[in-house]
Structure formats: structure tokens, C-alpha cells
Design a protein around this motif. Structure first.
Motif, short mmCIF file in Angstrom:
data_model
loop_
_atom_site.label_atom_id
_atom_site.label_comp_id
_atom_site.label_asym_id
_atom_site.label_seq_id
_atom_site.Cartn_x
_atom_site.Cartn_y
_atom_site.Cartn_z
N ASP A 13 0.79 -1.24 0.00
CA ASP A 13 0.00 0.00 0.00
C ASP A 13 0.82 1.29 0.00
N THR A 14 2.05 1.29 -0.50
CA THR A 14 2.84 2.51 -0.48
C THR A 14 2.24 3.57 -1.39
N PRO A 15 1.88 4.76 -0.86
CA PRO A 15 1.37 5.83 -1.73
C PRO A 15 2.46 6.30 -2.68
N SER B 50 4.27 15.21 -0.34
CA SER B 50 4.43 14.38 0.84
C SER B 50 3.85 12.98 0.63
N VAL B 51 4.65 11.98 0.92
CA VAL B 51 4.15 10.60 0.92
C VAL B 51 3.44 10.33 2.23
N PHE B 52 4.10 10.70 3.33
CA PHE B 52 3.52 10.41 4.64
C PHE B 52 2.21 11.18 4.85
N GLY B 53 2.11 12.36 4.24
CA GLY B 53 0.90 13.16 4.40
C GLY B 53 -0.34 12.48 3.86
N GLN B 54 -0.15 11.48 2.97
CA GLN B 54 -1.29 10.74 2.42
C GLN B 54 -1.67 9.54 3.28
N ARG B 55 -0.89 9.27 4.31
CA ARG B 55 -1.12 8.07 5.11
C ARG B 55 -2.16 8.33 6.20
N ASP B 56 -2.94 7.30 6.50
CA ASP B 56 -3.95 7.34 7.55
C ASP B 56 -3.29 6.99 8.88
N MET C 83 9.99 8.69 8.82
CA MET C 83 11.42 8.72 8.48
C MET C 83 11.74 7.79 7.33
N LEU C 84 11.00 6.68 7.22
CA LEU C 84 11.19 5.76 6.08
C LEU C 84 10.79 6.45 4.78
N ASP C 85 9.68 7.18 4.80
CA ASP C 85 9.24 7.91 3.60
C ASP C 85 10.23 9.01 3.23
#
Length: 465
Positions: free
Chosen positions: A338-340, A352-358, A373-375
Motif C-alpha cells: 500500500d505505499t502511496p 508528501s508521501v507520509f501526508g497521504q497516510r492514515d 522517516m522511512l518515507d
């Protein structure tokens, strides 16, 4: 009492204005920080208070010259870039110090690029992405067309480091570290000023080009110190690394922006690299430094606030989070599904990748922080890889805020398993670089080789990505 020989360095950032005294071993023996209230230009846009800055220089010097324990041998300057001071024949500023974030008129931008070959071709020649007022040459172009009477009265346009040098030496000069940094002024293919400067009558408004290592005598009688030309801060911060390390390396300078600098890559920028927010700086030796930018420090700050709010924690909790390889393994396994996908935004930076995460999918705030930090590390890998070509890089040095982040550093070591990864720390790299640039003009001792403290991060089994 024996007077200690020192160099005074004015290090001017957008927020903090600092004065340092370094002894001949490059130890800081005096430090002062000031902040000034911004003023506004004629359009009401915020800008630096140039008069406060000027007065501060002379007030600070009066103080250090009155000290009995030191003797000032030289003075140099490092300041933020993309800012010009327009002076008349008497050396007086003609305008406010316009902010490089000031919006640039679209019509004028279109006029410029249509006259000079289009945005893509022009950006390749000047190694400058289209950045509006951040391209300081565009500020000069704007002045010519919006304030022609000021343009005609102007003797010289000086970048801020050179204006500060001019205050003490009375000598107007240009410096390659300022001229060569995303200014639209320098043709990297011809290794000279771009031809548009001649066509627009701008070249005659630029002071003679000096080497970054040159010094001038002080303009004040009775004082025998040397005055440097001043340096653009990003180029100054690279100098201690160039002095201490000669094998090819990349420096990732981390702060609000994370800038990957490769002084050993002189391949011309491609349109694709420019589109991906790569650009060229110029080293104090006059060599192109290929660089890529990532807005990762800002991203980290914003997303930490989001994590803290969601989990009802204080943001300070995340300053010293230890690296946990088991969490990283679990996240990587989950992310296979499920990586955006990051999307390019209008600035050319990756969204932002993390900004799309729930955040509701994370079992704890520490797990969420590891994912952040991984993103960021994955995006850093993409950005840094863009400037890796051109030389066999053996080491990556990370300085600034992320150099103290154990998760970031361990992930970077895993992402670049064939390159040695080091967290680098030194006191005030930018100011030290400005002092090192004119070392031979004030320092009787050999150049030191122990200025930078390094911490090595090896690839751990559980971090392999």
C-alpha cells in the motif's frame, strides 16, 4: 597580556545574524547573535532592514576592536543568497533589500524567457531552475523595467555578502559563489556571464569579479586588517569538507531544505534534472557543484505536528527516538501492498508521501514516526541519487538536523550500502568556511585537518532495504 590573532566572521541568515571570532586553531572564542525586525518595501512586502544590518556591523566591530585580549587580523562574511543591494556612485543603497520570496510578475517572466530562448533551454545554460525572484538576475531585470530611473542611477548591484564587504573595504566586487548560484547570470556552458546581460545593459552594473580567496585592505585609517569578498552561505558551508577531504564525496546539508551537494560531478544539468529541482552552486574555487533539493526538513516539522496531535503527545518527544529495526521490517512488509506514490507538485518537489497516510493504521506514535522517516529517507535516496553520477563517490556526509536523527542515518546507510555514511558535526560550518577561504591572509598556522567530527553508520542486518 598577549593579544590572540583572530578573524571576525559575520554570518547573516534570514533569521539570525551572528558574529564569530575564530582563533588560529579555528576555535570560537566569541559569539554574538542578533535578530532584527523586518521592514517592508514600497509594495508592502516584508524585507530585511538593511540599515539595521549596516549599523549592527559597525556597532559589533567597535565592541571587538575595543577588546584588549585579541587582535583582528581579517574580517569576512557569509550570508544568504539571491539578495541584491543597488548602490549609487557614493555607495548608498537606492532601494530596500527586496525579499527573494517576493512574487515575480508573470508578464515580465514570460517576456524574459521568450526573448532568451525559452525556459528549458535557458535553464540548462544557466543551471538555474525557473524560481522567480530566487533567480537574483531576474530582480535586476525587473528593476530595469519597473524602476528605470533607479536602474540608471545605480552604479553597481552587489549581492548581500559583497555589500557587507564593501561597507568595510570601500571596494565593490562580485564573487563567483553568489553569481554562480541559481541567479540566471552565469552561463555554465560558456563559463562566463550570460549574453543577456550585455544585451540588456546589465553587465556594466555588476562589479568586477574577484576570487573568493582575495582580500582587500580596510578602508579605515589606523586599522591593518584584511577584508574578504564575502561568500554565499551554501558554498561557504562546503569549504571545510573540501579542505579536509579530497576523495569524491557528497554532502547532504540538512535543515528546512535537504540539499545534496556533489562537488565532484561536473556533468551538465539536463532538462529532466532541472525539472526535478536540481541546480548548480559554485564552489569557492569557481567549480560547478551539482546539487539537488528536497523539502524534507519542512516536511518533517509538519508531519511531526500531525503525529503528535493524533496521538496526544508533545512534539519534543520525537527529537531522540531510537532506531528500531523490527518496526522498519514490519513497515516494509506492509508497504509492499500500500505505499502511496509521490506526486510532483508545481515547485518540482515531490509531494508528501507520509501526508497521504492514515494515522489510524499505526499502532503507536513511534511506529508512525518510523514510517515518516522511512518515507523521507526513500525520497532522500531519489534526490541524492540524481547527483551521484560523474565521480566514484565513496562517502556521504550528513550535517545539520538530520545528522542527529538515528532513524534517518541508519536508513540512509541501508539505502546506500556501497557508500560510507557519516554524520558530520562541526561548530558553525558556514562561518568556518568563510574563515578558511582566506586562511593564508590572516593565519600563520597550517590549515587544520581535524575540524569535522564524524560518526560512521554501518549497514545493519535488519535495516537492509
Amino acid at each position: 597580556m598577549t593579544e590572540i590573532p583572530v578573524i571576525a566572521i559575520f554570518d547573516v541568515g534570514k533569521t539570525n545574524k551572528k558574529l564569530f571570532l575564530f582563533d588560529e586553531q579555528y576555535r570560537i572564542i566569541f559569539e554574538r547573535t542578533a535578530r532584527f525586525t523586518e521592514t517592508v518595501d514600497e509594495d508592502g512586502a516584508p524585507c530585511e532592514n538593511l540599515e539595521s544590518l549596516r549599523l549592527s556591523v559597525f556597532d559589533s566591530l567597535r565592541e571587538v576592536f575595543s577588546r584588549k585580549d585579541v587582535t583582528i587580523k581579517a574580517i569576512n562574511f557569509s550570508t544568504y543568497g539571491a539578495s541584491l543591494v543597488y548602490i549609487d556612485e557614493e555607495g548608498r543603497p537606492l532601494t530596500p533589500l527586496y525579499n527573494y520570496l517576493k512574487e515575480y510578475p508573470e508578464e515580465l517572466s514570460q517576456q524574459f524567457y521568450s526573448n532568451y530562448g525559452g525556459k528549458t533551454a535557458f535553464s540548462v545554460q544557466t543551471a538555474s531552475p525557473v524560481l522567480g525572484s530566487l533567480n537574483s538576475g531576474m530582480q535586476l531585470y525587473r528593476l530595469k523595467y519597473e524602476q528605470p530611473e533607479v536602474f540608471s542611477r545605480m552604479k553597481y548591484a552587489l549581492h548581500l555578502p559583497q555589500y557587507m564587504s564593501f561597507l568595510l573595504s570601500g571596494v565593490a566586487c562580485s564573487d563567483i559563489t553568489s553569481i554562480g548560484c541559481h541567479t540566471n547570470l552565469w552561463d555554465f556552458k560558456q563559463n562566463n556571464y550570460h549574453s543577456w546581460l550585455i544585451k540588456e545593459g546589465v553587465l556594466e552594473k555588476l562589479a568586477p569579479l574577484f576570487s573568493s580567496g582575495e582580500v582587500m585592505p580596510a578602508a579605515f585609517p589606523g586599522n591593518s586588517y584584511a577584508v574578504g569578498t564575502g561568500l554565499h552561505d551554501s558554498s561557504a558551508a562546503l569549504i571545510p569538507y573540501l579542505v579536509n577531504f579530497h576523495e569524491p564525496f557528497i554532502l547532504i546539508s540538512t535543515g528546512t531544505w535537504c540539499i545534496s551537494l556533489n562537488p565532484f560531478n561536473d556533468t551538465p544539468l539536463t532538462p529532466e534534472e532541472l525539472e526535478a529541482d536540481c541546480l548548480c552552486y559554485m564552489s569557492f574555487q569557481g567549480k560547478p557543484v551539482k546539487a539537488s533539493r528536497l523539502f524534507a526538513g519542512y516536511e518533517h516539522e509538519q508531519q511531526v505536528k500531525r503525529i503528535a496531535a493524533h496521538f496526544d503527545q508533545h512534539t519534543g518527544r520525537y527529537r531522540g527516538v531510537e532506531y528500531d529495526g523490527s518496526i522498519i521490517r514490519q513497515l516494509k512488509e506492509r508497504n509492499k501492498q500500500d505505499t502511496p506514490q509521490p506526486e510532483a507538485n508545481k515547485q518540482g518537489m515531490q509531494a508528501s508521501v507520509f501526508g497521504q497516510r492514515d494515522l489510524g493504521t499505526f499502532s503507536s506514535d513511534i511506529e508512525a514516526y518510523h514510517q515518516l522517516m522511512l518515507d523521507i529517507a526513500n525520497q532522500q535516496y531519489i534526490a541524492t541519487s540524481r547527483v551521484l553520477k560523474g565521480a566514484r563517490v565513496k562517502r556521504i556526509f550528513v550535517d545539520g538536523g538530520f545528522s542527529k536523527n538515528a532513524i534517518y542515518m541508519n536508513l540512509l546507510a541501508a539505502l546506500f550500502p556501497d557508500i560510507e555514511i557519516f554524520a558530520a558535526s562541526m561548530a558553525q560550518a558556514t562561518a568556518m568556511g568563510a574563515a578558511l577561504a582566506i586562511h593564508s591572509s590572516w593565519n600563520s598556522k597550517p590549515m587544520p585537518n581535524d575540524l569535522i567530527e564524524l560518526k560512521y553508520y554501518s549497514v545493519t542486518h535488519d535495516a537492509t532495504l
